[in-house]
Write a protein that holds these residues in place. Sequence first.
Motif, PDB file in Angstrom:
ATOM      1  N   GLU A 130       0.851  -1.192   0.000  1.00 22.80           N
ATOM      2  CA  GLU A 130       0.000   0.000   0.000  1.00 22.80           C
ATOM      3  C   GLU A 130       0.882   1.236   0.000  1.00 22.80           C
ATOM      4  O   GLU A 130       1.958   1.250   0.605  1.00 22.80           O
ATOM      5  N   LYS A 131       0.423   2.283  -0.690  1.00 19.10           N
ATOM      6  CA  LYS A 131       1.127   3.561  -0.661  1.00 19.10           C
ATOM      7  C   LYS A 131       0.633   4.373   0.524  1.00 19.10           C
ATOM      8  O   LYS A 131      -0.574   4.556   0.717  1.00 19.10           O
ATOM      9  N   GLY A 132       1.579   4.862   1.330  1.00 21.23           N
ATOM     10  CA  GLY A 132       1.224   5.634   2.505  1.00 21.23           C
ATOM     11  C   GLY A 132       1.044   7.104   2.194  1.00 21.23           C
ATOM     12  O   GLY A 132       1.344   7.575   1.086  1.00 21.23           O
ATOM     13  N   PRO A 133       0.562   7.884   3.168  1.00 16.61           N
ATOM     14  CA  PRO A 133       0.370   9.332   2.965  1.00 16.61           C
ATOM     15  C   PRO A 133       1.684  10.064   2.728  1.00 16.61           C
ATOM     16  O   PRO A 133       1.677  11.197   2.238  1.00 16.61           O
ATOM     17  N   ASP A 134       2.805   9.424   3.066  1.00 17.46           N
ATOM     18  CA  ASP A 134       4.120  10.025   2.833  1.00 17.46           C
ATOM     19  C   ASP A 134       4.694   9.649   1.472  1.00 17.46           C
ATOM     20  O   ASP A 134       5.875   9.887   1.203  1.00 17.46           O
ATOM     21  N   GLU A 135       3.851   9.027   0.617  1.00 11.47           N
ATOM     22  CA  GLU A 135       4.236   8.602  -0.726  1.00 11.47           C
ATOM     23  C   GLU A 135       5.212   7.428  -0.724  1.00 11.47           C
ATOM     24  O   GLU A 135       5.702   7.026  -1.772  1.00 11.47           O
ATOM     25  N   ARG A 136       5.507   6.886   0.437  1.00 17.39           N
ATOM     26  CA  ARG A 136       6.336   5.690   0.500  1.00 17.39           C
ATOM     27  C   ARG A 136       5.468   4.451   0.331  1.00 17.39           C
ATOM     28  O   ARG A 136       4.253   4.494   0.554  1.00 17.39           O
ATOM     29  N   LEU A 137       6.092   3.359  -0.060  1.00 17.56           N
ATOM     30  CA  LEU A 137       5.380   2.105  -0.267  1.00 17.56           C
ATOM     31  C   LEU A 137       5.625   1.182   0.922  1.00 17.56           C
ATOM     32  O   LEU A 137       6.771   0.962   1.323  1.00 17.56           O
ATOM     33  N   TYR A 138       4.548   0.640   1.482  1.00 17.32           N
ATOM     34  CA  TYR A 138       4.623  -0.238   2.643  1.00 17.32           C
ATOM     35  C   TYR A 138       4.172  -1.631   2.220  1.00 17.32           C
ATOM     36  O   TYR A 138       3.205  -1.777   1.462  1.00 17.32           O
ATOM     37  N   VAL A 187       7.448  -9.822   9.195  1.00 22.95           N
ATOM     38  CA  VAL A 187       8.366  -8.738   8.861  1.00 22.95           C
ATOM     39  C   VAL A 187       7.748  -7.869   7.778  1.00 22.95           C
ATOM     40  O   VAL A 187       7.157  -8.367   6.818  1.00 22.95           O
ATOM     41  N   GLY A 188       7.880  -6.555   7.928  1.00 23.01           N
ATOM     42  CA  GLY A 188       7.412  -5.616   6.921  1.00 23.01           C
ATOM     43  C   GLY A 188       8.571  -4.814   6.359  1.00 23.01           C
ATOM     44  O   GLY A 188       9.702  -4.881   6.850  1.00 23.01           O
ATOM     45  N   ALA A 189       8.295  -4.041   5.313  1.00 28.52           N
ATOM     46  CA  ALA A 189       9.328  -3.209   4.707  1.00 28.52           C
ATOM     47  C   ALA A 189       8.693  -1.927   4.190  1.00 28.52           C
ATOM     48  O   ALA A 189       7.493  -1.869   3.906  1.00 28.52           O
ATOM     49  N   ARG A 190       9.533  -0.902   4.069  1.00 26.98           N
ATOM     50  CA  ARG A 190       9.098   0.388   3.538  1.00 26.98           C
ATOM     51  C   ARG A 190      10.067   0.798   2.438  1.00 26.98           C
ATOM     52  O   ARG A 190      11.283   0.669   2.587  1.00 26.98           O
ATOM     53  N   TYR A 191       9.523   1.292   1.328  1.00 26.33           N
ATOM     54  CA  TYR A 191      10.373   1.697   0.209  1.00 26.33           C
ATOM     55  C   TYR A 191      10.090   3.151  -0.142  1.00 26.33           C
ATOM     56  O   TYR A 191       8.934   3.550  -0.344  1.00 26.33           O
ATOM     57  N   ASP A 192      11.160   3.936  -0.200  1.00 25.76           N
ATOM     58  CA  ASP A 192      11.060   5.352  -0.535  1.00 25.76           C
ATOM     59  C   ASP A 192      11.232   5.499  -2.043  1.00 25.76           C
ATOM     60  O   ASP A 192      12.322   5.279  -2.582  1.00 25.76           O
TER      61      ASP A 192
END
Length: 389
Positions: free
Chosen positions: A364-372, A380-385
């Motif tokens: 999902e794309k977050g409000p900060d435009e990063r991908l979660y 385990v999760g990950a975040r991509y800028d």
Amino acid sequence: MKTVYLTLFVLGIFVLGLPVAVAADAEGITFQGIRLSDAEDLGTPIKTVAVTNGGYGLLSDGTPVTAFIAKGNPGMLFVFNTRTRDRLFSGPLPGEDDTSFSTIVASDGTVYVGGTAGGLFSWKAGGKTIEHLGTADRVIMCLQEGPDKRIYMGTFNTGRLFIYDPKSRKMEDKGSVVAGEQYARSIAFSGKDAYIGVGTRPHLIRWNPATDSRTEIELPPELRTEGTIIRGLTVAGNRLFGFGADSLIFVLDTGTDKVIKTIPDGLADGAIASPERDGKVYFARKGGKLWEYDLATDTFKESPGFKSTSYTRDFGWLDTGTGEPSLVTVSWGADIWAYNPKAQAYQGWKLDVEGQGVTIQAMEKGPDERLYMSGYPGSVGARYDTTAG
């Protein structure tokens, strides 16, 4: 060919809740059969250690080992010296098998692995690679060495029984254990006969390999719940231990083929009970406790001194460096737990196992435009800028 995970995000394609296969080669990337030559490989964002079962025994040179598959793409076989915790081997399973429901160490020291794409594999001491021995059904659910030194396999999707002969190197299909059932989930030998646990409607079958005669064992009502798979079978003396509906452990007298006891709150992946030692077997129950069962009196009690087990992944009796055998199991996160019942001494070690790439299940794309994103298995999760890369 390697699996690529983040390509979906770069293309703006979102698939929620379902894993999607994306493949890359030297010419570009293919998504659902469409060539995407300008897509970019952003690597593997989620890696985790996920051990689904363990095998324990002695190699041909007498080295005590713990062997297991870490789920990934592909699945990785790890073999550790249980005495020193040194890694003896690690390598990928050939083909499409990403994990295993059964790994065993045979009496001659060969490590056998049953794959989730139906492949049977082996590794021997000193080997540099894993050998593919053949393919059974869609998924190999259990492996067991028989008294004739052949390897017996129960499978899913047609509940079939296969036999691999190490001498002839041939695999024999013995057909479905119970017509119409999908799982031949567990096998345990008592003398020359084998007990086979079946599902998704629960059956327990006593089978003679020499005559191919099959006798269904009558189960009590509490073990006949629809959708139950009889699994985790272990024979110790004249007792068969198994796992049924509602986390219920059952104990069967192999002389009469009658269930003599049920025990609630079982906890296991793989065999429910350990091999016998000094007239006792050991099993885990909910709450992370280890319990011991006295074969002479058919009584059981909590075994003191053992810390939390979570789910056990089969058991073995191996020397961990103390000079005498301890009860050994491996955890989901690749920890070895060892317990000496005589001394009531517990030890635990973290093994040197790299996390493997797992399938992204949600993104999902977050409000900060990063991908979660999150993956399976594991938590385990990950975040991509997308701007920083």
